[in-house]
Scaffold this motif. Structure first.
Motif, PDB file in Angstrom:
ATOM      1  N   GLY A 162       4.360   1.638  31.713  1.00  9.36           N
ATOM      2  CA  GLY A 162       4.664   1.343  30.327  1.00  9.36           C
ATOM      3  C   GLY A 162       6.018   0.665  30.178  1.00  9.36           C
ATOM      4  N   GLU A 163       6.226   0.023  29.064  1.00 11.37           N
ATOM      5  CA  GLU A 163       7.495  -0.638  28.746  1.00 11.37           C
ATOM      6  C   GLU A 163       8.518   0.380  28.246  1.00 11.37           C
ATOM      7  OE1 GLU A 163      10.466  -3.432  27.453  1.00 11.37           O
ATOM      8  OE2 GLU A 163       9.022  -3.347  29.070  1.00 11.37           O
ATOM      9  N   GLU A 164       8.051   1.359  27.496  1.00  9.91           N
ATOM     10  CA  GLU A 164       8.939   2.331  26.871  1.00  9.91           C
ATOM     11  C   GLU A 164       9.302   3.455  27.844  1.00  9.91           C
ATOM     12  OE1 GLU A 164       8.387   3.832  22.614  1.00  9.91           O
ATOM     13  OE2 GLU A 164       7.552   5.460  23.854  1.00  9.91           O
ATOM     14  N   VAL A 165      10.588   3.757  27.885  1.00  6.74           N
ATOM     15  CA  VAL A 165      11.084   4.888  28.677  1.00  6.74           C
ATOM     16  C   VAL A 165      11.629   5.911  27.688  1.00  6.74           C
ATOM     17  CG1 VAL A 165      12.725   5.658  30.431  1.00  6.74           C
ATOM     18  CG2 VAL A 165      11.678   3.389  30.614  1.00  6.74           C
ATOM     19  N   LYS A 166      11.102   7.126  27.778  1.00  5.32           N
ATOM     20  CA  LYS A 166      11.570   8.199  26.902  1.00  5.32           C
ATOM     21  C   LYS A 166      12.685   8.959  27.609  1.00  5.32           C
ATOM     22  CE  LYS A 166       7.120   8.679  24.684  1.00  5.32           C
ATOM     23  NZ  LYS A 166       5.940   9.532  24.489  1.00  5.32           N
ATOM     24  N   ILE A 167      13.753   9.176  26.887  1.00  4.86           N
ATOM     25  CA  ILE A 167      14.899   9.927  27.402  1.00  4.86           C
ATOM     26  C   ILE A 167      14.804  11.333  26.832  1.00  4.86           C
ATOM     27  CG2 ILE A 167      17.419  10.103  27.383  1.00  4.86           C
ATOM     28  CD1 ILE A 167      17.325   6.978  26.852  1.00  4.86           C
ATOM     29  N   GLN A 168      14.971  12.317  27.702  1.00  7.42           N
ATOM     30  CA  GLN A 168      14.915  13.704  27.258  1.00  7.42           C
ATOM     31  C   GLN A 168      15.886  14.499  28.114  1.00  7.42           C
ATOM     32  OE1 GLN A 168      10.954  15.273  27.185  1.00  7.42           O
ATOM     33  NE2 GLN A 168      11.582  17.097  26.095  1.00  7.42           N
ATOM     34  N   SER A 169      16.949  15.010  27.483  1.00  9.23           N
ATOM     35  CA  SER A 169      18.005  15.669  28.242  1.00  9.23           C
ATOM     36  C   SER A 169      18.437  16.968  27.585  1.00  9.23           C
ATOM     37  CB  SER A 169      19.220  14.755  28.362  1.00  9.23           C
ATOM     38  OG  SER A 169      18.878  13.598  29.074  1.00  9.23           O
ATOM     39  N   GLU A 170      18.766  17.912  28.423  1.00  5.63           N
ATOM     40  CA  GLU A 170      19.367  19.174  28.005  1.00  5.63           C
ATOM     41  C   GLU A 170      20.794  19.162  28.523  1.00  5.63           C
ATOM     42  OE1 GLU A 170      18.182  21.686  26.223  1.00  5.63           O
ATOM     43  OE2 GLU A 170      16.036  21.279  26.218  1.00  5.63           O
ATOM     44  N   LEU A 171      21.755  19.374  27.641  1.00  2.00           N
ATOM     45  CA  LEU A 171      23.158  19.357  28.056  1.00  2.00           C
ATOM     46  C   LEU A 171      23.840  20.658  27.659  1.00  2.00           C
ATOM     47  CD1 LEU A 171      24.127  15.758  26.916  1.00  2.00           C
ATOM     48  CD2 LEU A 171      23.516  16.514  29.215  1.00  2.00           C
ATOM     49  N   GLU A 172      24.537  21.229  28.615  1.00  3.20           N
ATOM     50  CA  GLU A 172      25.391  22.380  28.341  1.00  3.20           C
ATOM     51  C   GLU A 172      26.814  21.945  28.651  1.00  3.20           C
ATOM     52  OE1 GLU A 172      25.896  26.822  30.074  1.00  3.20           O
ATOM     53  OE2 GLU A 172      23.865  26.286  29.394  1.00  3.20           O
ATOM     54  N   LEU A 173      27.650  21.952  27.628  1.00  7.17           N
ATOM     55  CA  LEU A 173      29.035  21.505  27.770  1.00  7.17           C
ATOM     56  C   LEU A 173      29.961  22.710  27.783  1.00  7.17           C
ATOM     57  CD1 LEU A 173      29.033  18.592  25.165  1.00  7.17           C
ATOM     58  CD2 LEU A 173      28.542  18.457  27.618  1.00  7.17           C
ATOM     59  N   VAL A 174      31.038  22.602  28.560  1.00  6.16           N
ATOM     60  CA  VAL A 174      32.030  23.666  28.657  1.00  6.16           C
ATOM     61  C   VAL A 174      33.344  23.136  28.109  1.00  6.16           C
ATOM     62  CG1 VAL A 174      33.238  25.256  30.191  1.00  6.16           C
ATOM     63  CG2 VAL A 174      30.888  24.557  30.726  1.00  6.16           C
ATOM     64  N   LYS A 175      33.915  23.883  27.156  1.00  2.00           N
ATOM     65  CA  LYS A 175      35.221  23.515  26.584  1.00  2.00           C
ATOM     66  C   LYS A 175      36.272  23.675  27.664  1.00  2.00           C
ATOM     67  CE  LYS A 175      36.802  24.499  22.248  1.00  2.00           C
ATOM     68  NZ  LYS A 175      37.288  25.421  21.178  1.00  2.00           N
ATOM     69  N   GLN A 176      37.117  22.665  27.790  1.00  2.00           N
ATOM     70  CA  GLN A 176      38.155  22.682  28.818  1.00  2.00           C
ATOM     71  C   GLN A 176      39.416  23.347  28.279  1.00  2.00           C
ATOM     72  OE1 GLN A 176      37.178  21.396  32.050  1.00  2.00           O
ATOM     73  NE2 GLN A 176      35.396  21.831  30.758  1.00  2.00           N
ATOM     74  N   ALA A 177      40.129  24.010  29.153  1.00  2.00           N
ATOM     75  CA  ALA A 177      41.382  24.671  28.757  1.00  2.00           C
ATOM     76  C   ALA A 177      42.362  23.625  28.263  1.00  2.00           C
ATOM     77  CB  ALA A 177      41.966  25.429  29.934  1.00  2.00           C
ATOM     78  N   VAL A 178      43.081  23.942  27.239  1.00  2.00           N
ATOM     79  CA  VAL A 178      44.071  23.048  26.677  1.00  2.00           C
ATOM     80  C   VAL A 178      45.435  23.413  27.237  1.00  2.00           C
ATOM     81  CG1 VAL A 178      45.171  22.266  24.545  1.00  2.00           C
ATOM     82  CG2 VAL A 178      42.730  22.816  24.562  1.00  2.00           C
ATOM     83  N   ALA A 179      46.107  22.426  27.804  1.00  2.00           N
ATOM     84  CA  ALA A 179      47.457  22.667  28.351  1.00  2.00           C
ATOM     85  C   ALA A 179      48.447  22.801  27.200  1.00  2.00           C
ATOM     86  CB  ALA A 179      47.871  21.521  29.263  1.00  2.00           C
ATOM     87  N   VAL A 180      49.198  23.872  27.202  1.00  2.00           N
ATOM     88  CA  VAL A 180      50.194  24.119  26.148  1.00  2.00           C
ATOM     89  C   VAL A 180      51.565  23.798  26.730  1.00  2.00           C
ATOM     90  CG1 VAL A 180      51.184  25.870  24.638  1.00  2.00           C
ATOM     91  CG2 VAL A 180      48.741  25.927  25.191  1.00  2.00           C
ATOM     92  N   PRO A 181      52.344  22.908  26.044  1.00  2.00           N
ATOM     93  CA  PRO A 181      53.671  22.562  26.553  1.00  2.00           C
ATOM     94  C   PRO A 181      54.556  23.797  26.633  1.00  2.00           C
ATOM     95  CG  PRO A 181      53.087  21.217  24.636  1.00  2.00           C
ATOM     96  CD  PRO A 181      52.007  22.229  24.812  1.00  2.00           C
ATOM     97  N   ALA A 182      55.372  23.877  27.689  1.00  2.00           N
ATOM     98  CA  ALA A 182      56.258  25.041  27.884  1.00  2.00           C
ATOM     99  C   ALA A 182      57.470  24.966  26.998  1.00  2.00           C
ATOM    100  CB  ALA A 182      56.676  25.124  29.345  1.00  2.00           C
TER     101      ALA A 182
END
Length: 182
Positions: A162-182
């Motif tokens: 077929g010409e059409e490609v179906k995209i199907q994704s499951e994403l689990e994202l993790v919040k990254q630690a925020v560096a706090v200035p000293a």
């Protein structure tokens, strides 16, 4: 407002696709080596910047011979074009948990706009205190727009792919630690 960075947890995420085969069924596949990075103001995904990169040689359809064919010049030309890239250009909130994600998809050296449907499945803390967000992403592209034209005519008059490609994704994202200035 502080920018928040989220990265995909690849052990709990999938970047999948499916395409019509012999006009009667679908073949599914995925890219096993990919990364999604999201930068958002605070936890507001409606204003996020999204970037996805995937290694084209990581394509898998659970068939070694077919995967090798997908990597050659009939399809992805992975030696010449080793990565796929998506970079967002805008997000529109459709409801509390759904978004329209627009961006540019670069595949085989060709960049074209695409539109994806995104469902936010929620945000939670894991047992180790990390904040995680889940998303289900769907969309459709026409493969010929990226120079992927290989096909075969069947005896019955149809085509193999077929010409059409179906995209199907499951994403689990993790919040990254925020560096706090000293």
């Amino acid at each position: 407002m502080t920018q928040t960075k989220w990265l995909s947890d690849v052990t709990h995420s999938e970047l999948g696709f499916k395409i019509r085969h012999l006009m009667i069924s679908n073949v599914t596949g995925s890219f096993r080596d990919f990364q999604v990075a999201v930068d958002a103001p605070g936890d507001d995904f409606s204003k996020a910047q999204v970037k996805l990169t995937a290694r084209m040689d990581s394509v898998s359809t659970n068939n070694e011979q077919r995967d090798a064919h997908l990597r050659n010049s009939d399809f992805f030309e992975v030696e010449k074009h080793p990565e796929l890239e998506f970079v967002s250009t805008g997000i529109e909130r459709k409801s509390e948990d759904t978004f329209e994600l627009r961006g540019n998809l670069t595949l085989k050296g060709i960049t074209r706009p695409v539109q994806l449907h995104v469902e936010h499945n929620g945000t939670t803390k894991d047992p180790w205190g990390n904040e995680r967000a889940g998303f289900f992403v769907t969309g459709k592209i026409e493969r010929s727009q990226w120079g992927i034209n290989f096909n075969s005519v069947l005896e019955t008059g149809g085509i193999a792919l077929g010409e059409e490609v179906k995209i199907q994704s499951e994403l689990e994202l993790v919040k990254q630690a925020v560096a706090v200035p000293a």
